[in-house]
Design a protein around this motif. Structure first.
Motif, PDB file in Angstrom:
ATOM      1  N   ALA A  50       0.431  -0.524  -5.758  1.00  0.00           N
ATOM      2  CA  ALA A  50       1.217   0.536  -5.685  1.00  0.00           C
ATOM      3  C   ALA A  50       1.715   0.651  -4.412  1.00  0.00           C
ATOM      4  O   ALA A  50       1.815   0.175  -3.685  1.00  0.00           O
ATOM      5  CB  ALA A  50      -0.081   1.826  -5.595  1.00  0.00           C
ATOM      6  N   THR A  51       3.040   1.545  -4.761  1.00  0.00           N
ATOM      7  CA  THR A  51       3.807   1.650  -3.299  1.00  0.00           C
ATOM      8  C   THR A  51       3.852   3.301  -2.765  1.00  0.00           C
ATOM      9  O   THR A  51       4.003   4.159  -3.825  1.00  0.00           O
ATOM     10  CB  THR A  51       5.435   1.321  -3.838  1.00  0.00           C
ATOM     11  N   ILE A  52       3.667   3.538  -1.677  1.00  0.00           N
ATOM     12  CA  ILE A  52       3.513   4.826  -1.064  1.00  0.00           C
ATOM     13  C   ILE A  52       4.786   4.738   0.067  1.00  0.00           C
ATOM     14  O   ILE A  52       4.982   3.814   0.437  1.00  0.00           O
ATOM     15  CB  ILE A  52       2.169   5.270  -0.767  1.00  0.00           C
ATOM     16  N   LYS A  53       4.991   5.864   0.459  1.00  0.00           N
ATOM     17  CA  LYS A  53       5.889   6.058   1.571  1.00  0.00           C
ATOM     18  C   LYS A  53       4.952   6.547   2.866  1.00  0.00           C
ATOM     19  O   LYS A  53       4.251   7.467   2.968  1.00  0.00           O
ATOM     20  CB  LYS A  53       6.924   7.330   1.143  1.00  0.00           C
ATOM     21  N   TRP A  54       5.341   5.751   3.950  1.00  0.00           N
ATOM     22  CA  TRP A  54       4.620   6.109   5.230  1.00  0.00           C
ATOM     23  C   TRP A  54       5.630   5.869   6.138  1.00  0.00           C
ATOM     24  O   TRP A  54       6.308   4.805   6.514  1.00  0.00           O
ATOM     25  CB  TRP A  54       3.410   4.962   5.428  1.00  0.00           C
ATOM     26  N   ARG A  55       5.742   6.841   6.997  1.00  0.00           N
ATOM     27  CA  ARG A  55       6.746   6.918   8.104  1.00  0.00           C
ATOM     28  C   ARG A  55       8.235   6.418   7.690  1.00  0.00           C
ATOM     29  O   ARG A  55       8.922   5.815   8.508  1.00  0.00           O
ATOM     30  CB  ARG A  55       6.251   6.048   9.274  1.00  0.00           C
ATOM     31  N   GLY A  56       8.534   6.853   6.675  1.00  0.00           N
ATOM     32  CA  GLY A  56       9.826   6.499   6.104  1.00  0.00           C
ATOM     33  C   GLY A  56       9.859   5.106   5.449  1.00  0.00           C
ATOM     34  O   GLY A  56      11.038   4.691   4.925  1.00  0.00           O
ATOM     35  N   LYS A  57       8.794   4.408   5.541  1.00  0.00           N
ATOM     36  CA  LYS A  57       8.891   3.166   5.089  1.00  0.00           C
ATOM     37  C   LYS A  57       8.069   2.854   3.640  1.00  0.00           C
ATOM     38  O   LYS A  57       7.055   3.569   3.652  1.00  0.00           O
ATOM     39  CB  LYS A  57       8.454   1.939   5.904  1.00  0.00           C
ATOM     40  N   PRO A  58       8.395   2.065   2.881  1.00  0.00           N
ATOM     41  CA  PRO A  58       7.553   1.704   1.691  1.00  0.00           C
ATOM     42  C   PRO A  58       6.316   1.026   1.922  1.00  0.00           C
ATOM     43  O   PRO A  58       6.413  -0.250   2.754  1.00  0.00           O
ATOM     44  CB  PRO A  58       8.378   1.129   0.645  1.00  0.00           C
ATOM     45  N   VAL A  59       5.024   1.178   1.768  1.00  0.00           N
ATOM     46  CA  VAL A  59       3.825   0.535   1.875  1.00  0.00           C
ATOM     47  C   VAL A  59       3.258  -0.101   0.678  1.00  0.00           C
ATOM     48  O   VAL A  59       3.094   0.840  -0.349  1.00  0.00           O
ATOM     49  CB  VAL A  59       2.795   1.136   2.613  1.00  0.00           C
ATOM     50  N   MET A  60       2.994  -1.301   0.383  1.00  0.00           N
ATOM     51  CA  MET A  60       2.416  -1.643  -0.955  1.00  0.00           C
ATOM     52  C   MET A  60       1.011  -2.023  -0.695  1.00  0.00           C
ATOM     53  O   MET A  60       0.737  -2.809   0.111  1.00  0.00           O
ATOM     54  CB  MET A  60       3.660  -2.969  -1.336  1.00  0.00           C
ATOM     55  N   ILE A  61       0.304  -1.471  -1.636  1.00  0.00           N
ATOM     56  CA  ILE A  61      -1.032  -1.647  -1.645  1.00  0.00           C
ATOM     57  C   ILE A  61      -1.363  -2.590  -3.008  1.00  0.00           C
ATOM     58  O   ILE A  61      -1.213  -2.029  -4.197  1.00  0.00           O
ATOM     59  CB  ILE A  61      -1.753  -0.471  -1.617  1.00  0.00           C
ATOM     60  N   ARG A  62      -1.912  -4.091  -2.655  1.00  0.00           N
ATOM     61  CA  ARG A  62      -2.256  -4.644  -3.958  1.00  0.00           C
ATOM     62  C   ARG A  62      -3.683  -4.711  -3.913  1.00  0.00           C
ATOM     63  O   ARG A  62      -4.094  -5.485  -3.269  1.00  0.00           O
ATOM     64  CB  ARG A  62      -1.303  -5.850  -3.842  1.00  0.00           C
ATOM     65  N   HIS A  63      -4.169  -4.337  -5.293  1.00  0.00           N
ATOM     66  CA  HIS A  63      -5.302  -4.539  -5.963  1.00  0.00           C
ATOM     67  C   HIS A  63      -5.601  -6.083  -6.477  1.00  0.00           C
ATOM     68  O   HIS A  63      -5.270  -6.023  -7.358  1.00  0.00           O
ATOM     69  CB  HIS A  63      -5.882  -3.617  -6.839  1.00  0.00           C
ATOM     70  N   ARG A  64      -6.013  -7.243  -5.606  1.00  0.00           N
ATOM     71  CA  ARG A  64      -5.940  -8.415  -5.838  1.00  0.00           C
ATOM     72  C   ARG A  64      -6.941  -8.923  -6.549  1.00  0.00           C
ATOM     73  O   ARG A  64      -8.109  -8.433  -6.583  1.00  0.00           O
ATOM     74  CB  ARG A  64      -5.982  -9.254  -4.852  1.00  0.00           C
ATOM     75  N   THR A  65      -6.668  -9.697  -7.724  1.00  0.00           N
ATOM     76  CA  THR A  65      -7.847 -10.105  -8.589  1.00  0.00           C
ATOM     77  C   THR A  65      -8.248 -11.389  -7.933  1.00  0.00           C
ATOM     78  O   THR A  65      -7.920 -11.855  -6.912  1.00  0.00           O
ATOM     79  CB  THR A  65      -7.160 -10.732  -9.855  1.00  0.00           C
ATOM     80  N   PRO A  66      -9.664 -11.821  -8.132  1.00  0.00           N
ATOM     81  CA  PRO A  66     -10.306 -13.116  -7.764  1.00  0.00           C
ATOM     82  C   PRO A  66      -9.288 -14.368  -7.568  1.00  0.00           C
ATOM     83  O   PRO A  66      -9.485 -15.067  -6.774  1.00  0.00           O
ATOM     84  CB  PRO A  66     -11.503 -13.050  -8.696  1.00  0.00           C
ATOM     85  N   ASP A  67      -8.710 -14.525  -8.868  1.00  0.00           N
ATOM     86  CA  ASP A  67      -7.684 -15.587  -8.739  1.00  0.00           C
ATOM     87  C   ASP A  67      -6.599 -15.639  -7.647  1.00  0.00           C
ATOM     88  O   ASP A  67      -6.426 -16.518  -7.031  1.00  0.00           O
ATOM     89  CB  ASP A  67      -7.023 -15.851 -10.026  1.00  0.00           C
ATOM     90  N   GLU A  68      -5.981 -14.300  -7.436  1.00  0.00           N
ATOM     91  CA  GLU A  68      -5.227 -14.254  -6.314  1.00  0.00           C
ATOM     92  C   GLU A  68      -5.715 -14.326  -5.043  1.00  0.00           C
ATOM     93  O   GLU A  68      -5.102 -14.984  -4.100  1.00  0.00           O
ATOM     94  CB  GLU A  68      -4.551 -12.864  -6.359  1.00  0.00           C
ATOM     95  N   ILE A  69      -7.035 -13.853  -4.651  1.00  0.00           N
ATOM     96  CA  ILE A  69      -7.573 -14.147  -3.438  1.00  0.00           C
ATOM     97  C   ILE A  69      -7.894 -15.494  -3.179  1.00  0.00           C
ATOM     98  O   ILE A  69      -7.727 -16.102  -2.132  1.00  0.00           O
ATOM     99  CB  ILE A  69      -8.989 -13.080  -3.415  1.00  0.00           C
ATOM    100  N   GLU A  70      -8.252 -16.220  -4.203  1.00  0.00           N
ATOM    101  CA  GLU A  70      -8.661 -17.954  -4.244  1.00  0.00           C
ATOM    102  C   GLU A  70      -7.278 -18.628  -3.824  1.00  0.00           C
ATOM    103  O   GLU A  70      -7.263 -19.497  -2.928  1.00  0.00           O
ATOM    104  CB  GLU A  70      -9.057 -18.339  -5.402  1.00  0.00           C
TER     105      GLU A  70
END
Length: 159
Positions: A50-70
């Motif tokens: 998900a991308t949200i706006k914070w202080r005029g910049k895009p912030v990307m919040i990624r819900h990582r899968t177990p494979d991505e974490i590994e």
């Protein structure tokens, strides 16, 4: 007595002018309100960003899968331009929070793209992994991690 009174009045006037000047440089209430943002993490499905706006910049919040974490942990020892362990970039391994601005020239990267499946900057071809670390291209540094905290279950405060 008259001279002393005049000096006191002049000093008070100068003090008021200096304070007014200083107060004009402080942040207004609407700017301070944008200093923090609360995000409901339940709205971000596993494996999505998900991308949200914070202080005029895009912030990307990624819900990582177990494979991505590994994969991110496995690449901690890889040869990186800006070496940084995945554990130092995340508070909770399941969630990656980065400022979505390429460190090369400030373009906004595309999530779930690039050679490492993390982020890809379409402007000049920088590739970032699933931890936001630069792996290829002209970008000199990893994607910036803003200050953030987890509050009650399912809430994230950025700022």
């Amino acid at each position: 007595m008259m001279l002393g009174s005049a000096k006191l009045v002049a000093a008070s006037a100068v003090r008021v002018l200096i304070l007014k000047f200083i107060y004009t440089m402080s942040a207004s209430a609407d700017v301070l309100a944008l200093g923090t943002v609360e995000v409901n993490l339940a709205a971000i499905p596993l494996g999505q960003t998900a991308t949200i706006k914070w202080r005029g910049k895009p912030v990307m919040i990624r819900h990582r899968t177990p494979d991505e974490i590994e994969a991110a942990r496995r690449d901690d020892n890889a040869s990186l331009r800006d070496p940084e362990a995945d554990s130092s970039r995340v508070v909770d391994p399941e969630w990656l929070v980065v400022i979505g601005v390429c460190t090369h020239l400030g373009c906004v990267p595309i999530a779930h793209a690039g050679d490492w499946g993390g982020f890809f900057c379409p402007c000049h071809g920088s590739h970032y992994d699933v931890s936001g670390r630069v792996r290829k291209g002209p970008a000199p540094l990893n994607l910036e991690v803003p200050k953030y905290t987890f509050t009650e279950e399912g809430k994230l405060i950025i700022g």
